[in-house]
Design a protein around this motif. Structure first.
Motif, mmCIF file in Angstrom:
data_model
loop_
_atom_site.group_PDB
_atom_site.id
_atom_site.type_symbol
_atom_site.label_atom_id
_atom_site.label_comp_id
_atom_site.label_asym_id
_atom_site.label_seq_id
_atom_site.Cartn_x
_atom_site.Cartn_y
_atom_site.Cartn_z
ATOM 1 N N GLU A 46 66.866 -16.354 -87.614
ATOM 2 C CA GLU A 46 65.747 -17.147 -87.100
ATOM 3 C C GLU A 46 64.565 -16.265 -86.718
ATOM 4 O OE1 GLU A 46 65.116 -20.796 -83.958
ATOM 5 O OE2 GLU A 46 66.713 -19.357 -83.559
ATOM 6 N N ASP A 47 64.857 -15.079 -86.187
ATOM 7 C CA ASP A 47 63.796 -14.191 -85.706
ATOM 8 C C ASP A 47 63.159 -13.332 -86.783
ATOM 9 O OD1 ASP A 47 64.289 -15.205 -83.191
ATOM 10 O OD2 ASP A 47 65.654 -13.579 -82.636
ATOM 11 N N ASP A 48 63.767 -13.259 -87.961
ATOM 12 C CA ASP A 48 63.225 -12.437 -89.045
ATOM 13 C C ASP A 48 63.384 -13.182 -90.364
ATOM 14 O OD1 ASP A 48 62.106 -10.427 -90.509
ATOM 15 O OD2 ASP A 48 63.673 -8.948 -90.104
ATOM 16 N N ASN A 50 61.562 -13.304 -92.888
ATOM 17 C CA ASN A 50 61.094 -12.596 -94.074
ATOM 18 C C ASN A 50 62.207 -11.827 -94.762
ATOM 19 O OD1 ASN A 50 58.396 -13.440 -93.872
ATOM 20 N ND2 ASN A 50 58.009 -11.876 -92.322
ATOM 21 N N VAL A 51 63.318 -11.564 -94.075
ATOM 22 C CA VAL A 51 64.472 -10.886 -94.670
ATOM 23 C C VAL A 51 65.479 -11.964 -95.025
ATOM 24 C CG1 VAL A 51 66.321 -9.219 -94.316
ATOM 25 C CG2 VAL A 51 64.063 -8.810 -93.310
ATOM 26 N N ARG A 52 65.603 -12.233 -96.317
ATOM 27 C CA ARG A 52 66.455 -13.328 -96.786
ATOM 28 C C ARG A 52 67.657 -12.791 -97.547
ATOM 29 N NH1 ARG A 52 63.256 -18.630 -97.568
ATOM 30 N NH2 ARG A 52 61.631 -18.331 -96.024
ATOM 31 N N HIS A 53 68.760 -13.519 -97.458
ATOM 32 C CA HIS A 53 70.012 -13.168 -98.125
ATOM 33 C C HIS A 53 70.375 -14.310 -99.064
ATOM 34 C CE1 HIS A 53 70.624 -9.935 -95.167
ATOM 35 N NE2 HIS A 53 70.081 -10.798 -94.327
ATOM 36 N N TRP A 54 70.726 -13.980 -100.301
ATOM 37 C CA TRP A 54 71.051 -14.994 -101.299
ATOM 38 C C TRP A 54 72.324 -15.730 -100.935
ATOM 39 C CZ3 TRP A 54 67.405 -16.351 -104.456
ATOM 40 C CH2 TRP A 54 66.425 -15.426 -104.803
ATOM 41 N N ALA A 55 72.373 -17.023 -101.206
ATOM 42 C CA ALA A 55 73.575 -17.830 -101.001
ATOM 43 C C ALA A 55 74.391 -17.953 -102.291
ATOM 44 C CB ALA A 55 73.200 -19.224 -100.496
ATOM 45 N N PHE A 56 73.732 -17.834 -103.434
ATOM 46 C CA PHE A 56 74.381 -17.952 -104.745
ATOM 47 C C PHE A 56 74.115 -16.716 -105.584
ATOM 48 C CE2 PHE A 56 73.538 -22.385 -103.559
ATOM 49 C CZ PHE A 56 74.782 -22.949 -103.765
ATOM 50 N N CYS A 57 74.989 -16.471 -106.567
ATOM 51 C CA CYS A 57 74.798 -15.382 -107.533
ATOM 52 C C CYS A 57 73.512 -15.625 -108.316
ATOM 53 C CB CYS A 57 76.009 -15.332 -108.472
ATOM 54 S SG CYS A 57 75.792 -14.297 -109.932
ATOM 55 N N ASP A 58 73.330 -16.832 -108.848
ATOM 56 C CA ASP A 58 72.127 -17.266 -109.563
ATOM 57 C C ASP A 58 71.913 -16.574 -110.906
ATOM 58 O OD1 ASP A 58 69.964 -19.026 -109.746
ATOM 59 O OD2 ASP A 58 68.558 -17.518 -109.033
#
Length: 83
Positions: A46-48, A50-58
């Motif tokens: 919630e606090d950052d 801009n740093v995202r982690h993928w949920a799927f291989c894609d």
């Protein structure tokens, strides 16, 4: 400029793996809607945000579809869960 819009839907999870699992469940369920693109699903603290982690291989698969397994899965890509 893109004519696509992204909906950010905040949910709460206790840790990154739990957030990724929840995102995959929601993403797979939402494939009943033709406008849903689950492969692009990411999670962040919630606090950052801009740093995202993928949920799927894609990863791309034959026929233009994308893999719906977790990002670090073993073996071949798939559109279905492995049991």
């Amino acid at each position: 400029m893109s004519r696509r819009y992204v909906i950010h839907l905040p949910v709460v999870a206790n840790d990154l793996p739990a957030a990724q699992r929840l995102a995959r469940v929601v993403g797979r369920w939402m494939t009943v809607l033709p406008m849903m693109d689950p492969g692009g699903t990411t999670v962040s603290t919630e606090d950052d945000q801009n740093v995202r982690h993928w949920a799927f291989c894609d990863a791309p698969m034959p026929g233009g579809r994308r893999c719906l397994l977790r990002p670090d899965h073993d073996g071949e890509c798939s559109r279905r869960l492995r049991h």
